[in-house]
Scaffold this active site. Structure first.
Site, PDB file in Angstrom:
ATOM      1  N   SER A  83      -8.465  -0.268  -5.221  1.00  0.00           N
ATOM      2  CA  SER A  83      -8.549   0.015  -3.956  1.00  0.00           C
ATOM      3  C   SER A  83     -10.176   0.164  -3.726  1.00  0.00           C
ATOM      4  O   SER A  83     -10.938  -0.835  -3.867  1.00  0.00           O
ATOM      5  CB  SER A  83      -7.775   1.106  -3.439  1.00  0.00           C
ATOM      6  OG  SER A  83      -7.576   1.236  -2.269  1.00  0.00           O
ATOM      7  N   LYS A 134       0.950  -1.193  -0.117  1.00  0.00           N
ATOM      8  CA  LYS A 134       0.073   0.052  -0.168  1.00  0.00           C
ATOM      9  C   LYS A 134       0.966   1.357  -0.085  1.00  0.00           C
ATOM     10  O   LYS A 134       1.223   1.850   1.047  1.00  0.00           O
ATOM     11  CB  LYS A 134      -0.896  -0.072   1.198  1.00  0.00           C
ATOM     12  CG  LYS A 134      -2.039   0.936   0.761  1.00  0.00           C
ATOM     13  CD  LYS A 134      -3.106   0.332  -0.020  1.00  0.00           C
ATOM     14  CE  LYS A 134      -4.192   1.292  -0.406  1.00  0.00           C
ATOM     15  NZ  LYS A 134      -4.968   0.843  -1.485  1.00  0.00           N
TER      16      LYS A 134
END
Length: 595
Positions: free
Chosen positions: A394, A195
């Site tokens: 996402s 991430k």
């Protein structure tokens, strides 16, 4: 003095009255232009015409609701772009339009993602099945436009033009050095090894994990790019790789020698060639119609008469842009607006199935969950198929994962299953740089949790980490349920890692590769309907509503771009950082820029 004030007052009154009159006149003119533009329902196409397609504006999912597009008045024609929906519909219509003899791909810059370009490219390949021609020409071939143009029957370049063919490059701007100078610490709480959206705030270069994932998906995108050109031009893929790697194309003559183009011609020569191809007399002007004008002659919902009169409907819900709470607009995903649209189609008995078109890098994890819930409820009463655009990652993947099936392009960017939160510590900025200090009283240990004037305590950081962990658990659980996988498996391919559509099919995040029309066909099949009409949601805001909100924003943006120049990109990144500080984020690693 009394006489002076009398003249001043009279002057002010005169200015006010004149201003009101001018506003009324302008409003009347605008109203007349809108009414005039709105009355142009059909556009005549002359026999033996060529459809000219030039993509010089950003390509959005839907054509903006601007009745003044193409009418130059007070700058109100600012948005002349044609949406992907109408581009595809126009190519489909031109295929059977007896007045259209071929398509001319004129100088373009392809300000679009690769999946959008892929949709248009596939539509052109289908168009060629009609036996009609496609000719491409440019003074400057960007890599994106060349990928599109490579499907043409003939590809021409200006003899003195520029041909870009050097491979892909993904670049990230890192802000940590600037933040350090300002005395700002970005306090990061995240879940996911990959991430990397937070990396520009805490590092000065890519982490090893991020470099590995970018290398992987960039390589996948580039391999698909070369494969497409290889098939169209009949050149071995490895040979194409070597051309780019060794920078073999430096001049137009090189492109011709290596068979990447079919000829070096000036524009007048191209127009003469198009006349011959379309059957026009060499002494006459070329009969052509621009894409924007051709689009006015039909709507995105055009089908045959039987389908248009059908009571069965397939709803296409467009979710495009960053995800946040509230209403949003045509370029951002507001959870309230999209939720209303999904509820509306869910309760409409005429709507037999839904296609959710997702083109989003994600955003607020809370807003994403709100939309996910509406997708889940819709799935219980009617089929819902997701069609992924350039990006569905996402939060963009979060809202997609509950659908009956997911269809993506090979070069769609997706995945990035992870959560993060950012809380700035501005203590050094205030104390050391500005000489500002703070003091106060609180009734509880955590009453000032989230205060940006001091660093987090270990206990506070643990609270926030638990919140982010909980969000990630919810995210992976939702994906596992929607994709019929174990949560452990989703966690193994999650961790914020980014995948291409082609890779996502192999690991089970996507069902199959295809375009939006494939998704519509799949939705109709699952609903067991053969004839149907298409309806688009959410309803686009009126032009005047957009205009009233856009004028100030556009003026401010223009000034900032003028003052900041190349640094405007950094400003946008800082602005995005402040927006991400409000709530936990399910967002792609900043903006993926591929050159």
């Amino acid at each position: 003095m009394k006489q002076f004030f009398k003249f001043v007052l009279a002057t002010i009154v005169g200015i006010v009255i004149s201003g009101v009159i001018i506003i009324v006149i302008i409003a009347g003119i605008i109203g007349g232009l809108i009414a005039s533009a709105g009355s142009e329902k059909t556009v005549d196409v002359e026999p033996n015409s060529v459809l000219r397609m030039a993509f010089t504006n950003p390509i959005t999912e839907r054509t903006p609701n601007n009745p003044l597009s193409g009418i130059s008045f007070l700058g109100l024609d600012k948005d002349k772009s044609t949406g992907l929906n109408d581009i595809l519909a126009s190519i489909h219509k031109a295929k059977t339009d007896e007045n259209i003899k071929g398509i001319f791909l004129d100088e373009s810059y392809m300000m679009s993602g690769q999946a959008t370009t892929e949709e248009i490219r596939n539509a052109l390949i289908d168009f060629k099945k009609s036996g009609k021609f496609v000719v491409a020409y440019a003074e400057i071939y960007t890599q994106g436009f060349y990928y599109l143009a490579s499907v043409a029957d003939k590809v021409y370049i200006n003899p003195k033009g520029i041909f870009e063919f050097h491979g892909f490059n993904s670049e990230i701007t890192f802000l940590k050095g600037a933040l350090d100078k300002l005395g700002i610490e970005a306090q990061i709480i995240k879940v996911g090894t990959y991430k990397s959206a937070v990396e520009p705030l805490i590092l000065t270069k890519m982490s090893d994990a991020n470099r590995m994932q970018v290398t992987s998906y960039l390589g996948s995108l580039y391999d698909y790019y070369l494969t497409g050109i290889s098939k169209s031009r009949g050149i071995n893929k490895d040979t194409l790789f070597n051309y780019a790697d060794q920078m073999r194309v430096q001049f137009p003559e090189d492109a011709l020698k290596l068979k990447l183009v079919d000829g070096l011609k000036y524009k007048d020569e191209i127009l003469d060639d198009l006349k011959k191809r379309s059957g026009a007399d060499s002494k006459d002007n070329l009969k052509s119609i621009d894409l924007g004008d051709y689009t006015k002659g039909h709507s995105e919902n055009d089908k045959d008469k039987e389908e248009a009169s059908s009571k069965n409907r397939i709803a296409v819900v467009y979710a495009s842009g960053e995800i946040s709470g509230g209403d949003g607009d045509d370029n951002t995903i507001g959870s309230e607006r999209i939720s209303k649209a999904l509820r509306k189609v869910r309760l409409d008995n005429k709507v037999k199935a839904v296609v959710l078109r997702v083109n989003s890098p994600g955003g607020s994890s809370l807003a994403s969950d709100v939309i996910w819930r509406e997708v889940m409820l819709t799935k219980k009463v009617k089929p819902i198929i997701v069609s992924m655009g350039d990006v569905a990652a996402s939060g963009g993947y979060y809202i997609a994962c509950a659908a009956d099936s997911i269809i993506a392009q090979p070069n769609t960017i997706t995945g990035s299953i992870g959560i993060f939160a950012i809380l700035p510590n501005l203590q050094k900025l205030f104390n050391d740089k500005l000489g500002v200090t703070f003091d106060g009283v609180k009734t509880g240990k955590y009453a000032d949790l989230g205060d940006v004037t001091r660093p987090l305590t270990p206990a506070e950081r643990l609270i926030l980490q638990n919140s982010v962990n909980h969000g990630y658990d919810d995210f992976t659980k939702a994906v596992a349920t929607g994709r019929h996988k174990t949560q452990d498996y989703i966690n193994s391919i999650g961790q914020g890692r980014v995948w291409t559509g082609e890779q996502a099919v192999k690991i089970g995040l996507v069902d199959r590769l295809g375009n939006i029309n494939d998704a519509i066909a799949s939705a109709a099949k699952k609903a067991n309907v053969k004839t149907y009409s298409l309806v688009a949601y959410p309803e686009q805001k009126s032009f005047l509503t957009q205009l009233s909100g856009d004028i100030g924003v556009e003026a401010r943006t223009r000034v900032l771009k003028s003052e900041l120049g190349d640094h405007y990109k950094v400003y946008e990144q800082l602005k995005g950082m402040t927006q991400m500080m409000r709530t936990p984020q399910a967002r792609l690693p900043y903006d993926i820029v591929i050159k």
